[in-house]
Design an enzyme around this catalytic site. Structure first.
Site, mmCIF file in Angstrom:
data_model
loop_
_atom_site.group_PDB
_atom_site.id
_atom_site.type_symbol
_atom_site.label_atom_id
_atom_site.label_comp_id
_atom_site.label_asym_id
_atom_site.label_seq_id
_atom_site.Cartn_x
_atom_site.Cartn_y
_atom_site.Cartn_z
ATOM 1 N N LYS A 40 0.850 -1.201 0.000
ATOM 2 C CA LYS A 40 0.000 0.000 0.000
ATOM 3 C C LYS A 40 0.879 1.241 0.000
ATOM 4 C CE LYS A 40 -3.314 2.544 2.796
ATOM 5 N NZ LYS A 40 -3.890 2.706 4.134
ATOM 6 N N VAL A 99 -16.468 -14.827 29.218
ATOM 7 C CA VAL A 99 -16.432 -14.323 30.597
ATOM 8 C C VAL A 99 -17.857 -14.142 31.117
ATOM 9 C CG1 VAL A 99 -15.736 -12.376 32.056
ATOM 10 C CG2 VAL A 99 -14.214 -13.192 30.258
#
Lengths: 528, 472
Positions: free
Chosen positions: A77, A185
């Site tokens: 890029k 979690v």
């Protein structure tokens, strides 16, 4: 000796970047690093386009370029191409490089603007950038470290598959001793002083930690939900709040740049990778309905080869946590804040947070992790500055426009943060921009966007009043031809990708703009 | 092309000449004139001037070498300052520590060695890890060639000069750059209804239209008739004590000695050593004089009393830059006002006002000045109470420096000062955590030896001066 237990919550790019970086530097005899992630949750997969600093990160964590290119399907890029920004028919590049040189101690853009005022023929400002010449011709070469060579005036980054990058980082991190736990979690336990003590997972497992890194993405489970760190909302300046993403087939001849093209209430991206093309849309739901946005994206992608893949939708609020580090928890990535991917800064902000975290990493004494306000404040202040300065640069893209659609009119007339107002006022007054000491985007980037989007200062540099235009005009013409010719002699991007197992020997520099810009001696020309 | 009125610089002494020197040549290149209006000398002006590495940039403007300017100004080069703190000594160089400017974590390597093994740490001297400090303390000096920019940075130097001689020298350069001078006893500035300075009128009948006014007076009010400082009764006074002593062996550095509540600084000049000390109220002069005599052996101190500068957060207003008043607050023996001027004037030049009214440029300038001022104030405060500053606190914890927004204080100066004050960080660098202490000690010792070898090959400062004089 008790090991300090570091728990990283979240296994997206941020989590695995953290795991790879920490496991590279923290000795395994003193630290245990555990990453918790859930395949049920999935990842956002931000940051398919990057900026040159990622080369430094890869080197830092021990990833070779050739291995990286192959594993992540990356392309090179050189720039972002902006279409329709500022005006409906604008088309400019923001390159990883500079345009022109200092001429007789005068900034190039001042000379360029003055020549236009003198009705002298000039090319668009970005055409005087070597990176842009390469990008336009779909060519690529590695930058030179010889500041006399025009090829020293640019830098390069990658366009990559974020999911594959996370996998590569995971391989490195686990090989360096990071343990991975699959789980979601259920509960976060805290000590009386507010520090986080353990995570309770759904399957009942309890995971104690001394220091926690929250890479849980938008949910910000630790820094936000548990520690209740306030979120600073920047939506009044960056009103886009939705994104859609869908892949399409790979280009045979991929461009060495990311495309950002505006639409009525936002913009769309196009990121060519080796094995597919990333497409997406960022829009403001207050100005565009979700189904209209989806229709727009599908239509645009179909024009360039629809792969029939499903569309991934994302809702977000632009802004950041007022503190990224609270108690014994540091938020990194989306948990710390979100800025839309307009300038490919997501992975950079993760990288920066990790670099700074390692600078101020807390000690572990007698089984207790002791964090003092000094290092926490230093970390938080520096990250706040970095986020704020990237934010200002993103707002600039929206603010400087003359488009007629309601969304763009809102942006053109919105009030600005003081920091940006001051910079824009100075540019408007005299075409000047002052470099930041801290902060990613320097005047070269601001000029690319301002001039590319049609902003012009009120007056030309008064030092040019006594100058003759002919020598300057001739210099510009000659320089442009030289860049064009040099770019034309470089390999095509396709060829460069085919040879990407032979990576660059040039060490990464901590500048968006290459070696010449990083060198005090570079880029000064006498014009007579 | 429209003809602009000149930039008018008012003030006296070295500050006036320095302001002209920074701007005259660059402005002349673009057809703009500089007029200096010279007022009677200011008693508060210091008799010696200490320049940091900004001297090199100034000399580029003047098309002369730093060495020739220093010699003409009856001075000596300075690689930094030797400090006698209350309980220890140390050298604070301008040049970086180690052998590579960008060496990752070198300072952290040193701090870890100092922290982890006090016994081995005795074999490491922080001064021995600076090329500049080693050279200075061995009375050696050399100018690195252009092919060695790394060494040029390691040996970055400034100058300590006689203020009157420096002013005279700059005056000659300024004349050559086309500056015209008018002397007067007092002046008034005529402003238009928008507060823009339009004309300067002097007591001897001279009138000068103004494009932009640069006011170098330490205490000024350009809208009034007053020129010499006539402070209000309530204004507190500061006291500058100074003395001269005979020159010691030639040394390329200045010195600072800590007193109970102040500092005395010594500049080495060609024909003498000049000592100065600044007392802020409510210091007891008799006690300071006694301590000065004890520390320096000098009994005879001259005194100059002047109003405590009030400072100035927004020195650029309209088409007036009150740089003298802004710089005066930083003009202390440990930090020279010329450094503040050498920050302001190039910045002003970079924001070159083509039009008289440049509110955005002024706003940016003032913001930058405030940052500069904050960094200098913090540096000065660190000399006496480092842990009361954010910089000192962070260094004591993590051995890191806050990111600087200006070049007011160079990283090596901060590091030298904080380590010199005895601060040692509580946290080790995690970037070095996988490296053994033995390995780090070995690396530090190698660098120490390399620096010692490098410095041993340098000529003595006396020989260097003799060689350069012969070359001239």
């Amino acid at each position: 000796m008790l090991k300090q237990r570091i728990v990283i919550l979240g296994g997206g790019t941020a989590g695995w970047m953290a795991a790879a970086a920490l496991s590279r530097f923290l000795p395994s005899q003193q630290y245990s690093i555990c990453l918790v992630e859930s395949e049920q949750i999935g990842t956002v997969g931000v940051g398919e386009a990057t900026i040159p600093h990622i080369r430094h990160f890869n080197q830092w964590v021990g990833i070779e370029e050739a291995e990286f290119m192959q594993a992540t399907g990356a392309t090179y890029k050189l720039a972002i191409r902006f279409q329709g920004w500022g005006t409906a028919n604008s088309d400019y590049y923001h390159p990883f490089g500079v345009s022109g040189d200092m001429l007789n101690d005068l900034p190039f853009h001042q000379v360029w603007w003055w020549l236009q005022q003198q009705h002298q023929p000039t090319y668009p400002f970005d055409h005087y950038s070597f990176a842009v010449q390469l990008a336009q011709q779909k060519r690529f070469r590695f930058p030179s470290t010889d500041i006399a060579d025009v090829a020293s005036s640019f830098n390069y980054a990658y366009q990559l598959d974020a999911g594959k990058y996370a996998m590569l980082l995971r391989q490195h991190a686990t090989a360096q001793g990071v343990s991975r736990i699959e789980g979601k979690v259920q509960q976060v336990l805290q000590q009386p002083n507010g520090d986080i003590s353990e995570l309770v997972l759904e399957q009942g497992m309890r995971l104690k930690g001394d220091f926690f890194i929250d890479c849980s993405g938008f949910s910000a489970l630790l820094i936000g939900q548990t520690l209740q760190t306030p979120f600073e909302n920047w939506q009044q300046w960056l009103p886009c709040d939705r994104a859609l993403a869908m892949p399409s087939a790979a280009d045979v001849d991929p461009a060495p740049y990311t495309l950002s093209k505006t639409m009525a209430a936002g913009w769309r991206w196009r990121i060519p990778l080796q094995h597919r093309t990333g497409n997406g849309l960022v829009y403001a739901s207050a100005f565009l309905a979700d189904d209209a946005a989806e229709q727009h994206l599908v239509q645009e992608v179909n024009e360039t080869g629809f792969a029939g893949a499903s569309i991934k939708a994302l809702r977000f609020t632009t802004g950041r946590r007022q503190q990224s580090w609270r108690h014994n928890c540091v938020a990194i990535g989306l948990a710390a804040g979100f800025l839309e991917p307009l300038e490919s800064t997501s992975l950079h902000l993760i990288q920066l947070a990790l670099e700074k975290l390692l600078l101020y990493f807390p000690v572990h004494t007698a089984g207790q992790s002791i964090v003092s306000t000094s290092e926490r404040d230093a970390f938080n202040d520096q990250m706040a500055t970095e986020y704020q300065r990237v934010r200002d640069f993103l707002i600039l893209h929206y603010k400087v426009n003359t488009r007629s659609e309601p969304f763009w009119q809102y942006c053109a007339h919105m009030s600005l943060p003081d920091s940006l107002q001051q910079r824009l006022a100075l540019f408007q007054e005299s075409g000047q921009l002052v470099a930041y000491r801290q902060g990613l985007f320097q005047p070269a980037s601001w000029l690319a966007v301002l001039l590319g989007q049609g902003a012009r200062p009120n007056e030309t540099d008064f030092r040019l009043q006594a100058a003759a235009s002919a020598p300057y005009s001739a210099w510009l013409q000659q320089y442009y031809q030289h860049l064009k010719m040099q770019a034309g002699q470089s390999p095509s991007h396709r060829q460069a990708l085919d040879n990407s197992s032979r990576s660059s020997n040039a060490p990464p520099v901590h500048s968006l703009y290459g070696y010449r810009e990083a060198s005090a001696a570079g880029g000064r020309v006498c014009v007579r | 092309m429209r003809a602009l009125n000149p930039v008018v610089v008012i003030g006296s002494g070295v500050w006036l000449e320095l302001a002209c020197a920074w701007i005259a040549a660059p402005l002349r290149r673009f057809g703009m004139r500089v007029v200096a209006v010279v007022l009677p000398s200011d008693p508060a002006e210091s008799r010696s001037t200490q320049f940091g590495p900004a001297l090199t940039a100034l000399c580029e403007h003047l098309a002369c070498t730093p060495l020739s300017l220093i010699q003409q100004a009856q001075g000596h080069v300075s690689l930094g300052c030797h400090y006698e703190f209350a309980a220890r000594q140390g050298f604070i160089p301008y040049g970086f520590y180690g052998l590579q400017a960008e060496a990752s974590e070198f300072e952290q390597v040193v701090l870890r060695c100092l922290r982890e093994s006090p016994a081995l740490a005795n074999t490491i001297s922080i001064d021995a890890l600076s090329v500049a400090a080693q050279a200075a303390l061995q009375q050696k000096f050399a100018i690195a060639p252009n092919t060695r920019p790394d060494l040029q940075q390691a040996l970055a130097f400034g100058g300590q000069m006689d203020s009157v001689a420096l002013a005279a020298c700059l005056h000659q350069h300024n004349l050559a750059a086309g500056v015209t001078y008018h002397a007067c006893a007092s002046l008034v500035c005529v402003r238009n209804t928008h507060g823009i300075a339009e004309t300067i009128k002097t007591d001897n009948g001279y009138e000068q239209p103004v494009h932009f006014l640069i006011d170098c007076r330490r205490s000024s009010d350009v809208s009034s008739h007053a020129t010499a400082a006539t402070p209000a009764l309530q204004q507190p006074f500061a006291l500058r004590l100074w003395a001269d002593s005979r020159p010691e062996p030639l040394s390329p550095y200045s010195s600072a000695i800590q007193l109970s509540g102040s500092w005395v600084v010594k500049h080495r000049l060609a024909d003498r050593e000049h000592w100065q000390c600044l007392l802020q109220p409510p210091a007891t002069v008799a006690l300071v004089l006694a301590e000065l005599q004890q520390k320096t052996g000098i009994a005879d101190w001259q005194q100059v009393r002047f109003p405590v500068p009030k400072g100035m957060d927004n020195p650029w207003q309209g088409n007036v830059l009150r740089c003298g008043e802004a710089a005066a607050v930083l003009d202390q023996p440990l930090y020279d006002g010329v450094s503040a001027l050498s920050f302001m004037l190039p910045l002003w030049l970079a924001l070159l006002p083509g039009q008289a009214m440049r509110p955005a440029a002024a706003s940016l300038f003032n913001t930058q000045w405030q940052l500069f001022q904050q960094e200098v104030h913090m540096y000065l405060q660190c000399h006496t109470e480092p842990l009361a500053t954010a910089q000192g606190q962070l260094f004591a914890r993590a051995g890191r420096l806050l990111p600087a927004e200006t070049d007011a204080i160079l990283p090596a100066q901060w590091f030298g000062l904080l380590v010199g004050l005895g601060l040692r960080p509580a946290l080790p660098s995690m970037l070095l955590a996988t490296r053994s202490t033995t390995e780090l000690f070995s690396a530090v010792h190698q660098i120490q030896h390399s620096i010692a070898r490098l410095v041993s090959g340098m000529p003595s400062y006396t020989d260097f001066l003799a060689l350069t004089r012969n070359a001239v």
